[in-house]
Design a protein around this motif. Structure first.
Motif, short mmCIF file in Angstrom:
data_model
loop_
_atom_site.label_atom_id
_atom_site.label_comp_id
_atom_site.label_asym_id
_atom_site.label_seq_id
_atom_site.Cartn_x
_atom_site.Cartn_y
_atom_site.Cartn_z
N THR A 119 0.66 -24.51 -0.44
CA THR A 119 1.24 -23.81 -0.62
C THR A 119 1.72 -23.86 0.93
OG1 THR A 119 0.13 -22.50 -2.43
CG2 THR A 119 1.66 -20.87 -1.65
N ARG A 120 3.33 -22.57 0.56
CA ARG A 120 4.60 -23.26 2.26
C ARG A 120 4.61 -21.21 1.83
NH1 ARG A 120 5.57 -27.92 0.25
NH2 ARG A 120 4.75 -30.00 1.05
N VAL A 121 4.54 -20.52 3.31
CA VAL A 121 4.93 -19.38 3.48
C VAL A 121 5.76 -19.55 4.68
CG1 VAL A 121 3.09 -18.33 1.33
CG2 VAL A 121 2.92 -18.82 4.49
N THR A 138 11.58 -24.14 -9.71
CA THR A 138 12.38 -24.64 -9.62
C THR A 138 11.99 -26.13 -9.89
OG1 THR A 138 11.06 -25.17 -7.19
CG2 THR A 138 13.05 -23.40 -7.31
N ASP A 139 12.65 -27.57 -9.36
CA ASP A 139 11.49 -28.41 -9.75
C ASP A 139 10.66 -29.07 -9.36
OD1 ASP A 139 15.12 -28.51 -10.61
OD2 ASP A 139 15.62 -30.31 -9.49
N ASN A 140 10.78 -28.75 -7.85
CA ASN A 140 9.00 -29.01 -8.03
C ASN A 140 8.24 -27.93 -7.59
OD1 ASN A 140 10.20 -31.25 -6.73
ND2 ASN A 140 10.89 -30.38 -5.09
N GLY A 141 8.26 -26.22 -8.33
CA GLY A 141 7.44 -25.34 -8.56
C GLY A 141 8.22 -24.40 -8.69
N VAL A 191 1.35 -23.01 6.24
CA VAL A 191 0.92 -24.02 4.84
C VAL A 191 -0.67 -23.70 5.26
CG1 VAL A 191 0.15 -26.37 3.71
CG2 VAL A 191 2.62 -25.89 5.70
N PHE A 192 -1.52 -23.45 3.87
CA PHE A 192 -2.52 -22.83 3.46
C PHE A 192 -2.75 -23.65 2.29
CE2 PHE A 192 -0.12 -19.58 1.81
CZ PHE A 192 -0.88 -18.92 0.63
N SER A 193 -4.50 -23.89 1.80
CA SER A 193 -5.09 -24.48 0.54
C SER A 193 -4.93 -23.39 -0.76
CB SER A 193 -5.60 -24.89 1.16
OG SER A 193 -5.90 -25.41 -0.44
N PHE A 194 -4.29 -23.18 -1.97
CA PHE A 194 -4.21 -22.16 -2.54
C PHE A 194 -4.91 -22.70 -3.82
CE2 PHE A 194 -1.36 -19.24 -6.35
CZ PHE A 194 -2.47 -18.02 -6.03
N GLU A 195 -6.14 -22.54 -4.33
CA GLU A 195 -7.03 -23.36 -5.08
C GLU A 195 -7.24 -23.13 -6.24
OE1 GLU A 195 -8.02 -26.04 -4.31
OE2 GLU A 195 -8.91 -26.11 -1.68
N MET A 202 9.46 -12.10 2.66
CA MET A 202 8.04 -13.37 3.29
C MET A 202 8.72 -14.47 1.70
SD MET A 202 5.36 -14.48 3.78
CE MET A 202 4.63 -13.54 4.63
N LEU A 203 9.06 -15.27 2.08
CA LEU A 203 9.77 -16.85 0.93
C LEU A 203 7.95 -17.29 1.10
CD1 LEU A 203 12.90 -17.70 2.34
CD2 LEU A 203 12.76 -16.51 0.58
N VAL A 204 7.71 -18.22 -0.55
CA VAL A 204 6.99 -18.36 -0.63
C VAL A 204 7.24 -19.88 -0.98
CG1 VAL A 204 3.77 -18.57 -1.95
CG2 VAL A 204 5.20 -16.52 -0.65
#
Length: 392
Positions: free
Chosen positions: A250-252, A168-171, A293-297, A239-241
């Protein structure tokens, strides 16, 4: 490269059949010779029927027919050698051998026809799979990707599990899901959900809006896919990510689907989620969905999967321990990770799954998002649609 491999695959069975052809030919020669050496009251000619029967197990109709002809010729030679070729007993033996050889050739013809039909069905299934489950690219934005699909149906390539990813436009937005049922009976519902996601992912700015759009699509179209009797039992977990190109957040959003695994060096952490009801059961408003929300490094791997993986049982009834096994290969590429999991999962269940299974692995490359790393571990947050901002 693929063409050469295909040609090699064609040559190898052909060469193997010619090598095995020596067995029935040698058998014909041995029976013919020994029949002339044993006492006159011992007749080994009827054993010649073994030769075409053996040939049918590895060769086609033409080679089987050739061996059958040689067997009949050998039987006629034995009768000629003893001077009883035109006696009633020998003529009946020759006729019986010819009929049995002809039946064996007919069996080969029917078997080859069924093999061609099965090959055609498999080709159609593979085509349908590529139409339904578009092959994911090996790389989208800053991530390397690999996917794996294991159908429960023995001859099927598709089933009730599904996945899709679209930039998408943002990711990148990703969906993985599991419709009720398995195998070919669930393909229609999976196709409906994937088609709805591919369109809606570009028209809704938030995951709750996207989930609500999928719920509306399922509720609108699901009644057209089957009888009214089982309509209340038809649903899909999803599950949507949402993985942005910039930043580490990252949002789920889970609609009754198992949570993802986040693999780092030497660790595998289950991302806590607050699941909403599966699609098709109850349609909450966008404000009722919870986004986690979590951190996906960079260097981490995000593993999405369906319940066909974690509910796979061994002969003792023990579920497959995905997190414990996946941590062994946490540092592998997505492709190698899924290769190891596939082999280990099939070993766990004894070679065959009872339910469809799908996995997707995303790995942020270490060069991605340089300067955005804010430490390891999970940064969790539960927020509804349009609530508090996400930490950067």
């Amino acid at each position: 490269m693929d063409v050469r491999r295909s040609a090699a695959g064609v040559r190898q069975p052909w060469q193997s059949s010619h090598a095995l052809l020596l067995i029935p030919i040698v058998l014909i020669v041995v029976i013919t010779v020994v029949d002339q050496l044993v006492p006159a009251d011992v007749h080994l000619g009827p054993l010649l029927v073994i030769a075409p029967a053996i040939t049918a197990s590895f060769a086609g109709a033409w080679l089987t027919g050739l061996v059958g002809f040689l067997a009949v010729a050998a039987q006629a030679y034995i009768g000629w050698h003893f001077g009883v070729l035109f006696t009633r007993n020998v003529l009946v033996q020759i006729l019986a051998l010819a009929v049995l050889s002809a039946l064996t050739v007919f069996y080969c013809v029917m078997r080859e026809r069924r093999q061609r039909q099965l090959a055609q069905v498999r080709m159609v299934a593979e085509t349908a799979q590529h139409v339904l489950l578009w092959p994911l690219p090996e790389r989208i934005g800053p991530m390397n990707i690999a996917c794996l699909y294991l159908a429960a149906e023995a001859e099927a390539q598709i089933g009730g599990d599904l996945y899709a990813a679209t930039p998408t436009d943002n990711g990148v937005r990703v969906m993985i899901g599991d419709v009720r049922g398995k195998g070919l009976s669930a393909v229609g519902e999976a196709a409906l959900l994937i088609g709805a996601f591919r369109e809606a992912a570009h028209h809704h700015t938030t995951l709750p809006d996207l989930a609500a759009a999928l719920e509306r699509s399922v509720a609108r179209n699901l009644p057209n896919l089957g009888s009214d009797e089982d309509l209340g039992e038809r649903f899909a977990t999803v599950m949507l990510v949402e993985i942005p190109d910039d930043g580490h957040v990252t949002r789920v959003l889970s609609c009754g689907h198992p949570p993802p695994l986040l693999l780092s060096a030497g660790s595998a952490v289950t991302v806590p989620v607050h699941p909403a009801p599966p699609l098709g059961i109850h349609g909450p408003s966008p404000g009722e969905y919870t986004v986690d929300v979590f951190s996906f490094e960079p260097g981490d791997t995000l593993l999405l999967y369906t319940d066909g993986v974690i509910e796979a049982r061994d002969t003792g009834g023990i579920f497959y321990p995905l997190a414990d096994r996946a941590v062994r290969w946490a540092g592998s590429s997505p492709e190698r990770l899924l290769h190891h999991i596939r082999r280990d999962l099939l070993d766990h269940v004894g070679g065959r799954l009872d339910d469809d299974a799908a996995l997707i692995a995303f790995c942020r490359t270490p060069s991605a998002l340089r300067g955005h790393r804010h430490g390891a571990g999970l940064h969790l947050g539960g927020l509804g649609h349009g609530t508090k901002p996400v930490p950067g």
